[in-house]
Motif scaffolding. Structure first.
Motif, PDB file in Angstrom:
ATOM      1  N   ALA A 149      27.934  48.573  43.132  1.00  0.00           N
ATOM      2  CA  ALA A 149      28.510  48.137  41.862  1.00  0.00           C
ATOM      3  C   ALA A 149      27.522  47.344  41.021  1.00  0.00           C
ATOM      4  CB  ALA A 149      29.764  47.296  42.127  1.00  0.00           C
ATOM      5  N   LYS A 150      26.485  46.785  41.666  1.00  0.00           N
ATOM      6  CA  LYS A 150      25.515  45.947  40.955  1.00  0.00           C
ATOM      7  C   LYS A 150      24.187  46.657  40.701  1.00  0.00           C
ATOM      8  CE  LYS A 150      27.414  41.645  42.849  1.00  0.00           C
ATOM      9  NZ  LYS A 150      27.132  40.441  43.680  1.00  0.00           N
ATOM     10  N   GLU A 151      24.107  47.921  41.077  1.00  0.00           N
ATOM     11  CA  GLU A 151      22.876  48.658  40.819  1.00  0.00           C
ATOM     12  C   GLU A 151      22.655  48.839  39.328  1.00  0.00           C
ATOM     13  OE1 GLU A 151      21.551  52.148  42.518  1.00  0.00           O
ATOM     14  OE2 GLU A 151      21.967  51.625  44.600  1.00  0.00           O
ATOM     15  N   VAL A 152      21.395  48.863  38.929  1.00  0.00           N
ATOM     16  CA  VAL A 152      21.066  49.114  37.531  1.00  0.00           C
ATOM     17  C   VAL A 152      21.159  50.606  37.223  1.00  0.00           C
ATOM     18  CG1 VAL A 152      19.258  48.978  35.778  1.00  0.00           C
ATOM     19  CG2 VAL A 152      19.596  47.079  37.362  1.00  0.00           C
ATOM     20  N   LEU A 153      20.572  51.431  38.066  1.00  0.00           N
ATOM     21  CA  LEU A 153      20.530  52.866  37.785  1.00  0.00           C
ATOM     22  C   LEU A 153      21.870  53.555  37.964  1.00  0.00           C
ATOM     23  CD1 LEU A 153      17.194  54.232  39.278  1.00  0.00           C
ATOM     24  CD2 LEU A 153      17.744  53.694  36.914  1.00  0.00           C
ATOM     25  N   LYS A 154      22.478  53.333  39.122  1.00  0.00           N
ATOM     26  CA  LYS A 154      23.698  54.079  39.493  1.00  0.00           C
ATOM     27  C   LYS A 154      23.479  55.588  39.316  1.00  0.00           C
ATOM     28  CE  LYS A 154      27.339  50.620  38.726  1.00  0.00           C
ATOM     29  NZ  LYS A 154      26.534  49.439  38.379  1.00  0.00           N
ATOM     30  N   ASP A 155      22.313  56.066  39.755  1.00  0.00           N
ATOM     31  CA  ASP A 155      22.050  57.492  39.599  1.00  0.00           C
ATOM     32  C   ASP A 155      22.910  58.348  40.500  1.00  0.00           C
ATOM     33  OD1 ASP A 155      20.762  56.725  41.902  1.00  0.00           O
ATOM     34  OD2 ASP A 155      18.834  57.638  41.414  1.00  0.00           O
ATOM     35  N   PHE A 156      23.588  57.717  41.471  1.00  0.00           N
ATOM     36  CA  PHE A 156      24.527  58.463  42.305  1.00  0.00           C
ATOM     37  C   PHE A 156      25.737  58.930  41.504  1.00  0.00           C
ATOM     38  CE2 PHE A 156      25.130  53.883  42.800  1.00  0.00           C
ATOM     39  CZ  PHE A 156      26.456  53.719  42.430  1.00  0.00           C
ATOM     40  N   GLU A 157      25.941  58.368  40.311  1.00  0.00           N
ATOM     41  CA  GLU A 157      27.044  58.806  39.454  1.00  0.00           C
ATOM     42  C   GLU A 157      26.668  60.016  38.599  1.00  0.00           C
ATOM     43  OE1 GLU A 157      29.169  54.406  38.814  1.00  0.00           O
ATOM     44  OE2 GLU A 157      28.058  55.353  37.169  1.00  0.00           O
ATOM     45  N   ALA A 158      25.371  60.309  38.512  1.00  0.00           N
ATOM     46  CA  ALA A 158      24.923  61.432  37.688  1.00  0.00           C
ATOM     47  C   ALA A 158      25.325  62.757  38.327  1.00  0.00           C
ATOM     48  CB  ALA A 158      23.408  61.367  37.494  1.00  0.00           C
ATOM     49  N   ARG A 159      25.690  63.705  37.519  1.00  0.00           N
ATOM     50  CA  ARG A 159      26.130  65.002  38.019  1.00  0.00           C
ATOM     51  C   ARG A 159      24.994  66.008  38.130  1.00  0.00           C
ATOM     52  NH1 ARG A 159      31.940  66.059  34.907  1.00  0.00           N
ATOM     53  NH2 ARG A 159      33.007  64.184  35.693  1.00  0.00           N
ATOM     54  N   THR A 160      23.894  65.745  37.454  1.00  0.00           N
ATOM     55  CA  THR A 160      22.771  66.677  37.460  1.00  0.00           C
ATOM     56  C   THR A 160      21.467  65.898  37.614  1.00  0.00           C
ATOM     57  OG1 THR A 160      22.434  66.563  35.061  1.00  0.00           O
ATOM     58  CG2 THR A 160      24.016  68.210  35.891  1.00  0.00           C
ATOM     59  N   PRO A 161      20.388  66.560  38.044  1.00  0.00           N
ATOM     60  CA  PRO A 161      19.080  65.877  38.079  1.00  0.00           C
ATOM     61  C   PRO A 161      18.662  65.347  36.717  1.00  0.00           C
ATOM     62  CG  PRO A 161      19.015  67.897  39.373  1.00  0.00           C
ATOM     63  CD  PRO A 161      20.330  67.904  38.660  1.00  0.00           C
ATOM     64  N   LEU A 162      18.996  66.069  35.632  1.00  0.00           N
ATOM     65  CA  LEU A 162      18.658  65.599  34.300  1.00  0.00           C
ATOM     66  C   LEU A 162      19.409  64.306  33.974  1.00  0.00           C
ATOM     67  CD1 LEU A 162      17.158  65.996  31.652  1.00  0.00           C
ATOM     68  CD2 LEU A 162      19.063  67.437  30.864  1.00  0.00           C
TER      69      LEU A 162
END
Length: 441
Positions: free
Chosen positions: A67-80
């Protein structure tokens, strides 16, 4: 003579330990070292013997808490989508904030050299504006395109033939295009600090005196050619301060070390499939979940010990195989110990690292959606085909030779002897501007 170094890093998971390893080595040689870092990293900074300094306007994150991550790239649906988060939340979007904090620290505590994570373009901008020598740290395989390597990201093998080179040209254009959205924020930071705007974001990655690649040259493609300011200085093999004591599973069967990301990448299900796979084999498993996944949430068979962390440098002395997401840190520690790998890339730079492991003959790759039986077959193959151990031991010898002296420290100490005297808009380094570098991956 003692010099003063200002480091800058962020809560980027596996990028932190090698950065702090360099800081520790400089501190042990009597230099003054301060580290601009997220508050969540301050205990690690202090454990390295350096003085932590908090960002004040730049982003603050904590990879131990999704919850405190800056990126939260795990929420992204695509590599882009994942790339856009890195661009907008670290590399370009907050460039003015990183520059402001860095310049404030340099005014309060002048430094002889600025050393920054290569993704922090705002900090690199501040160093350029301050007119001091600047070194960036690449804590994975060199990510910018060069002759002799495909564009960074998808994990393609080097091109062969006309179609392969056509593939690379097309892919390069696709990779370049999303960087353009970050250019206005980056140039705003530059102009605010008296620097000329750039034509592309990627130009900013090159405007350093040195880019120190904390990765074995032997792991990368032999055909690659690098700009003069890029120096391979070898990997850092220290364990993070938070890993704790080593506990091994009981028995005498071959040990398989399992280590996925130290940050949250939705890896719990993958960890459980790996544990299930090991349950079908005559092995012992030591499965480390990392700070972002609670060990109690992982179902595992009796031959697999699940723990939050373990000192990999010690565990690898007992291991026959490592199963990893192909994070650079775990890969190079395994190879330095002569341990072959089964790679399960989850994202980020991991497909690139896994591809290099495969092409070096030191391991195999399976998809993150692989079934337990597929993972088990891969482990069995690496365990029983002697070529994987042979090649991993070959790389271990090359890594040992590369790390026999501390090249990173030598390069940084050499920078303290330099005078920059740069004109506005001119990099401080004394080598020609590289050509053909138009994506950071």
């Amino acid at each position: 003579m003692s010099k003063n170094f200002l480091f800058a890093t962020w809560s980027g998971g596996g990028a932190v330990p090698p950065t702090l390893s360099v800081a520790r080595a400089l501190r042990e040689r009597g230099h003054g070292v301060r580290v601009l870092a997220d508050r969540s990293l301050h205990d690690e900074v202090a454990a390295a013997g350096a003085e932590p300094v908090a960002w004040t306007t730049a982003p603050q994150g904590d990879t131990a808490d999704p919850a405190k991550e800056v990126l939260k790239d795990f929420e992204a649906r695509t590599p882009l989508g994942a790339f856009a988060r890195l661009r907008d939340r670290i590399v370009c979007g907050p460039a003015a904030d990183y520059a402001r904090d860095t310049l404030a620290e340099l005014r309060a505590h002048p430094a002889d050299v600025l050393v920054a994570d290569s993704s922090l373009l705002g900090t690199l901008t501040a160093g350029e504006a301050a007119g001091i020598p600047v070194a960036s740290l690449a804590t994975t395989v060199y990510p910018m395109p060069t002759p002799g390597a495909p564009p960074f990201g998808p994990g393609f093998a080097p091109a062969t033939g006309m179609l392969g080179h056509l593939r690379d040209r097309i892919l390069m254009g696709l990779i370049m295009k999303p960087w353009a959205k970050g250019l206005p924020a980056l140039n705003a930071a530059r102009v605010a600090n008296g620097l000329a705007p750039l034509d592309s974001v990627v130009d900013a990655f090159c405007r350093v005196d040195r880019c120190l690649v904390l990765s074995p040259r032997a792991l990368d493609y032999p055909s690659r050619r690098f700009p003069d300011y890029v120096r391979h200085v070898g990997p850092r093999l220290d364990d993070p301060a938070w890993v704790g004591e080593l506990e091994l599973p009981t028995g005498e069967a071959p040990l398989v070390l399992v280590s996925l990301s130290s940050t949250f990448m939705n890896q719990r299900v993958v960890l459980e499939r790996i544990a299930e796979a090991l349950g079908t084999l005559p092995v012992r498993g030591l499965l480390t979940t990392g700070p972002a996944v609670a060990p109690a949430t992982i179902r595992a068979p009796g031959n697999v010990l699940v723990t939050a962390a373990a000192p990999h440098s010690l565990a690898l002395r007992h291991a026959a195989v490592t199963i990893t997401h192909a994070g650079h840190g775990t890969v190079v520690k395994s190879l330095a110990a002569g341990v072959p790998l089964v790679c399960v890339p989850l994202g980020r730079d991991q497909s690139e690292v896994a591809r290099r492991v495969e092409l070096a003959g030191a391991g195999v790759t399976v998809g993150k959606g692989a079934a337990p039986r597929t993972i088990a077959r891969a482990v069995d193959r690496v365990l029983h085909d002697p070529s994987y151990q042979r090649e991993s031991r070959r790389l271990a010898g090359e890594i040992a030779a590369e790390t026999a002296t501390d090249r990173a420290v030598a390069e940084l100490e050499a920078l303290t002897e330099r005078t920059t005297g740069r004109d506005e808009g001119t990099p401080a380094r004394d080598v020609a501007e590289p050509t053909g570098l138009n994506s950071a991956g």
